[in-house]
Design an enzyme around this catalytic site. Structure first.
Site, PDB file in Angstrom:
ATOM      1  N   SER A 109      62.484  -8.329  70.522  1.00  0.00           N
ATOM      2  CA  SER A 109      62.825  -8.527  71.419  1.00  0.00           C
ATOM      3  C   SER A 109      63.039 -10.072  72.546  1.00  0.00           C
ATOM      4  O   SER A 109      62.322 -10.654  71.985  1.00  0.00           O
ATOM      5  CB  SER A 109      61.845  -7.678  72.772  1.00  0.00           C
ATOM      6  OG  SER A 109      61.439  -8.004  73.911  1.00  0.00           O
TER       7      SER A 109
ATOM      8  N   SER B   3      64.349   9.065  66.027  1.00  0.00           N
ATOM      9  CA  SER B   3      64.953  10.149  66.860  1.00  0.00           C
ATOM     10  C   SER B   3      65.620   9.363  68.081  1.00  0.00           C
ATOM     11  O   SER B   3      66.143  10.229  68.330  1.00  0.00           O
ATOM     12  CB  SER B   3      62.991  10.889  67.080  1.00  0.00           C
ATOM     13  OG  SER B   3      62.552   9.480  67.855  1.00  0.00           O
TER      14      SER B   3
ATOM     15  N   TYR C 168      53.241  -6.319  75.396  1.00  0.00           N
ATOM     16  CA  TYR C 168      54.290  -6.142  74.866  1.00  0.00           C
ATOM     17  C   TYR C 168      55.132  -6.833  74.297  1.00  0.00           C
ATOM     18  O   TYR C 168      55.193  -7.741  73.233  1.00  0.00           O
ATOM     19  CB  TYR C 168      55.669  -5.373  75.549  1.00  0.00           C
ATOM     20  CG  TYR C 168      57.359  -4.912  75.233  1.00  0.00           C
ATOM     21  CD1 TYR C 168      57.075  -4.133  74.285  1.00  0.00           C
ATOM     22  CD2 TYR C 168      57.995  -5.922  75.180  1.00  0.00           C
ATOM     23  CE1 TYR C 168      58.064  -3.257  73.529  1.00  0.00           C
ATOM     24  CE2 TYR C 168      59.031  -5.454  74.824  1.00  0.00           C
ATOM     25  CZ  TYR C 168      59.134  -4.512  74.306  1.00  0.00           C
ATOM     26  OH  TYR C 168      60.568  -4.187  73.668  1.00  0.00           O
TER      27      TYR C 168
ATOM     28  N   GLY D 105      61.372   5.375  63.943  1.00  0.00           N
ATOM     29  CA  GLY D 105      61.474   5.214  65.150  1.00  0.00           C
ATOM     30  C   GLY D 105      63.136   5.555  65.622  1.00  0.00           C
ATOM     31  O   GLY D 105      63.359   5.315  66.595  1.00  0.00           O
TER      32      GLY D 105
ATOM     33  N   ILE E  41      68.494  -3.078  76.185  1.00  0.00           N
ATOM     34  CA  ILE E  41      70.080  -2.044  75.553  1.00  0.00           C
ATOM     35  C   ILE E  41      69.084  -0.347  76.344  1.00  0.00           C
ATOM     36  O   ILE E  41      68.817  -0.274  76.840  1.00  0.00           O
ATOM     37  CB  ILE E  41      69.131  -1.842  74.512  1.00  0.00           C
ATOM     38  CG1 ILE E  41      69.175  -3.581  74.088  1.00  0.00           C
ATOM     39  CG2 ILE E  41      70.401  -0.932  73.593  1.00  0.00           C
ATOM     40  CD1 ILE E  41      70.159  -4.265  74.022  1.00  0.00           C
TER      41      ILE E  41
ATOM     42  N   VAL F 164      53.594   5.694  62.762  1.00  0.00           N
ATOM     43  CA  VAL F 164      53.558   3.999  61.861  1.00  0.00           C
ATOM     44  C   VAL F 164      52.281   3.444  62.116  1.00  0.00           C
ATOM     45  O   VAL F 164      52.350   1.933  61.586  1.00  0.00           O
ATOM     46  CB  VAL F 164      55.213   3.794  62.509  1.00  0.00           C
ATOM     47  CG1 VAL F 164      55.990   3.979  61.685  1.00  0.00           C
ATOM     48  CG2 VAL F 164      55.368   2.901  63.571  1.00  0.00           C
TER      49      VAL F 164
ATOM     50  N   ALA G 195      53.541  -8.752  71.874  1.00  0.00           N
ATOM     51  CA  ALA G 195      53.099  -7.984  70.038  1.00  0.00           C
ATOM     52  C   ALA G 195      54.879  -8.555  69.426  1.00  0.00           C
ATOM     53  O   ALA G 195      54.552  -8.390  68.007  1.00  0.00           O
ATOM     54  CB  ALA G 195      53.167  -6.534  70.232  1.00  0.00           C
TER      55      ALA G 195
HETATM   56  P1  NAP Z   1      63.352   4.319  72.599  1.00  0.00           P
HETATM   57  O1  NAP Z   1      64.870   5.215  73.437  1.00  0.00           O
HETATM   58  O2  NAP Z   1      61.983   4.698  74.100  1.00  0.00           O
HETATM   59  O3  NAP Z   1      62.759   4.667  71.205  1.00  0.00           O
HETATM   60  C1  NAP Z   1      61.499   4.879  70.525  1.00  0.00           C
HETATM   61  C2  NAP Z   1      61.332   4.842  68.884  1.00  0.00           C
HETATM   62  O4  NAP Z   1      60.325   4.834  68.904  1.00  0.00           O
HETATM   63  C3  NAP Z   1      61.808   7.028  69.023  1.00  0.00           C
HETATM   64  O5  NAP Z   1      61.822   7.148  68.246  1.00  0.00           O
HETATM   65  C4  NAP Z   1      60.071   6.512  68.544  1.00  0.00           C
HETATM   66  O6  NAP Z   1      59.822   8.161  68.306  1.00  0.00           O
HETATM   67  C5  NAP Z   1      59.526   5.804  67.867  1.00  0.00           C
HETATM   68  N1  NAP Z   1      58.647   5.583  68.024  1.00  0.00           N
HETATM   69  C6  NAP Z   1      57.452   5.227  69.311  1.00  0.00           C
HETATM   70  N2  NAP Z   1      56.189   4.993  68.889  1.00  0.00           N
HETATM   71  C7  NAP Z   1      55.726   5.728  67.503  1.00  0.00           C
HETATM   72  C8  NAP Z   1      55.172   6.005  66.470  1.00  0.00           C
HETATM   73  N3  NAP Z   1      53.725   5.733  66.327  1.00  0.00           N
HETATM   74  N4  NAP Z   1      54.988   6.339  65.534  1.00  0.00           N
HETATM   75  C9  NAP Z   1      57.181   6.600  65.022  1.00  0.00           C
HETATM   76  N5  NAP Z   1      57.755   6.056  65.663  1.00  0.00           N
HETATM   77  C10 NAP Z   1      57.198   6.288  66.794  1.00  0.00           C
HETATM   78  O7  NAP Z   1      63.216   3.086  72.271  1.00  0.00           O
HETATM   79  P2  NAP Z   1      64.467   1.346  71.572  1.00  0.00           P
HETATM   80  O8  NAP Z   1      64.894   1.277  72.775  1.00  0.00           O
HETATM   81  O9  NAP Z   1      65.540   2.825  71.431  1.00  0.00           O
HETATM   82  O10 NAP Z   1      63.250   1.294  70.873  1.00  0.00           O
HETATM   83  C11 NAP Z   1      63.325   0.619  69.497  1.00  0.00           C
HETATM   84  C12 NAP Z   1      63.493  -0.468  69.771  1.00  0.00           C
HETATM   85  O11 NAP Z   1      63.853  -1.912  69.899  1.00  0.00           O
HETATM   86  C13 NAP Z   1      62.143  -0.525  69.583  1.00  0.00           C
HETATM   87  O12 NAP Z   1      60.770  -1.769  68.947  1.00  0.00           O
HETATM   88  C14 NAP Z   1      61.308  -1.477  71.379  1.00  0.00           C
HETATM   89  O13 NAP Z   1      60.511  -2.590  71.433  1.00  0.00           O
HETATM   90  C15 NAP Z   1      63.322  -2.715  70.627  1.00  0.00           C
HETATM   91  N6  NAP Z   1      63.552  -3.136  71.580  1.00  0.00           N
HETATM   92  C16 NAP Z   1      64.630  -2.604  72.789  1.00  0.00           C
HETATM   93  C17 NAP Z   1      65.269  -2.794  73.721  1.00  0.00           C
HETATM   94  C18 NAP Z   1      65.524  -1.455  74.895  1.00  0.00           C
HETATM   95  O14 NAP Z   1      66.072  -2.700  75.717  1.00  0.00           O
HETATM   96  N7  NAP Z   1      65.878  -0.902  74.306  1.00  0.00           N
HETATM   97  C19 NAP Z   1      65.407  -4.315  74.448  1.00  0.00           C
HETATM   98  C20 NAP Z   1      64.279  -4.743  72.919  1.00  0.00           C
HETATM   99  C21 NAP Z   1      63.947  -4.298  72.374  1.00  0.00           C
HETATM  100  P3  NAP Z   1      58.988  10.215  67.977  1.00  0.00           P
HETATM  101  O15 NAP Z   1      60.056   9.566  70.385  1.00  0.00           O
HETATM  102  O16 NAP Z   1      59.842  10.229  67.782  1.00  0.00           O
HETATM  103  O17 NAP Z   1      58.420   9.323  68.394  1.00  0.00           O
END
Ligand code: NAP
Length: 245
Positions: A140, A12, A153, A10, A186, A62, A156
């Site tokens: 998280s 991208s 969520y 993930g 974030i 994934v 998980a």
């Molecule tokens: P995001 O900007 O929505 O990015 C999510 C990433 O996951 C994207 O690159 C997406 O790739 C990828 N993804 C989703 N489904 C996928 C799949 N089936 N196979 C491969 N890639 C997949 O979210 P983010 O905030 O950066 O989150 C990254 C991680 O941090 C996640 O695990 C999230 O739960 C965790 N997190 C985020 C926060 C927050 O506040 N943002 C807080 C705590 C934890 P594509 O678009 O190419 O499909």
């Protein structure tokens, strides 16, 4: 000396993208995994290559074992091995518990938890014989505290924390470290579902008074990948601005 190799799921967008940028610009060879966001992933690859970085991309869902195995095999073939896996890919959704459908439940668990199981098994096929490697899982704060309207969520991410601890115990004797980062709120596209009032409320609940940045999470991963973290395994580090203390 050849540089180390990291596979980031993930990567991208958001936290994964920032992590890819940090590791690549600091000399690691990086495999950027993406699924839907091909244009973003390829643009990131091209930008980093223009800066002299060694990066490749691989499209894989994934949650699918065969696609994960193809990704791991390709990364190993191109770069000659994998030193670090960062299980970052994830999805979130705000919904009342009673309204969650079976397919929504399964998708939430598959993308956030099953992916960690599949990708870790994949890289361990080559880390175990070498008795060397690290895995960093992105969980998280909701996996620690639980969040209303994000029960699937939260479940998980709690699973990711449990997996991290158990796997760290199992792999310690093989000199493989497994750690977890549990970010607070974030600023990424994952927050798109929140309106301005909700975001202001989240900031107000954070002692440091702001949202975190993707690069601040990448920096934690950088530390956990470093030599300075050699004695750390099975831990949950939570960059959250004081949201959870
Ligand atoms: P995001 O900007 O929505 O990015 C999510 C990433 O996951 C994207 O690159 C997406 O790739 C990828 N993804 C989703 N489904 C996928 C799949 N089936 N196979 C491969 N890639 C997949 O979210 P983010 O905030 O950066 O989150 C990254 C991680 O941090 C996640 O695990 C999230 O739960 C965790 N997190 C985020 C926060 C927050 O506040 N943002 C807080 C705590 C934890 P594509 O678009 O190419 O499909």
């Amino acid at each position: 000396m050849t540089s180390e190799v990291v596979l980031i799921t993930g990567a991208s967008r958001g936290i994964g993208r920032a992590t890819a940028e940090l590791f690549a610009t600091r000399g690691w060879r990086v495999l950027i995994n993406y699924y839907h966001s091909e244009a973003e992933a390829l643009a990131l690859r091209d930008k980093l290559r223009q800066q002299g970085c060694s990066v490749e991309t691989f499209r894989a869902n994934v949650t699918d074992r065969s696609q994960v195995e193809a990704m791991v095999d390709t990364c190993s073939r191109i770069f000659g091995g994998i030193d670090l896996l960062i299980n970052n890919a994830g999805i979130a959704n705000s919904i009342l518990f009673q309204e969650i459908t079976d397919s929504e439940w399964d998708r939430m668990i598959d993308v956030n938890l099953k992916s960690v199981y599949l990708c870790s098994q994949g890289v361990l096929r080559q880390m175990l014989p070498r008795k060397r490697g690290r895995i960093i899982n992105i969980a998280s704060i909701w996996g620690i505290t639980g969040a209303a309207c994000e029960v699937h969520y939260s479940a998980a991410k709690a699973g990711v924390i449990g997996l991290t601890k158990a796997l760290a115990k199992e792999l310690g004797p093989s000199n493989i470290q497994v750690n977890c980062i549990a970010p607070g709120v974030i600023a990424t596209e994952m927050l798109t579902g929140f309106n301005q009032d909700e975001l202001a409320d989240l900031k107000a609940q954070t002692p440091l008074g702001r949202l975190g940045t993707p690069m601040e999470i990448a920096a934690c991963a950088w530390f956990l990948a470093s030599k300075e973290a050699d004695f750390i395994t099975g831990q949950v580090i939570s960059p959250n601005g004081g949201f959870v203390i």
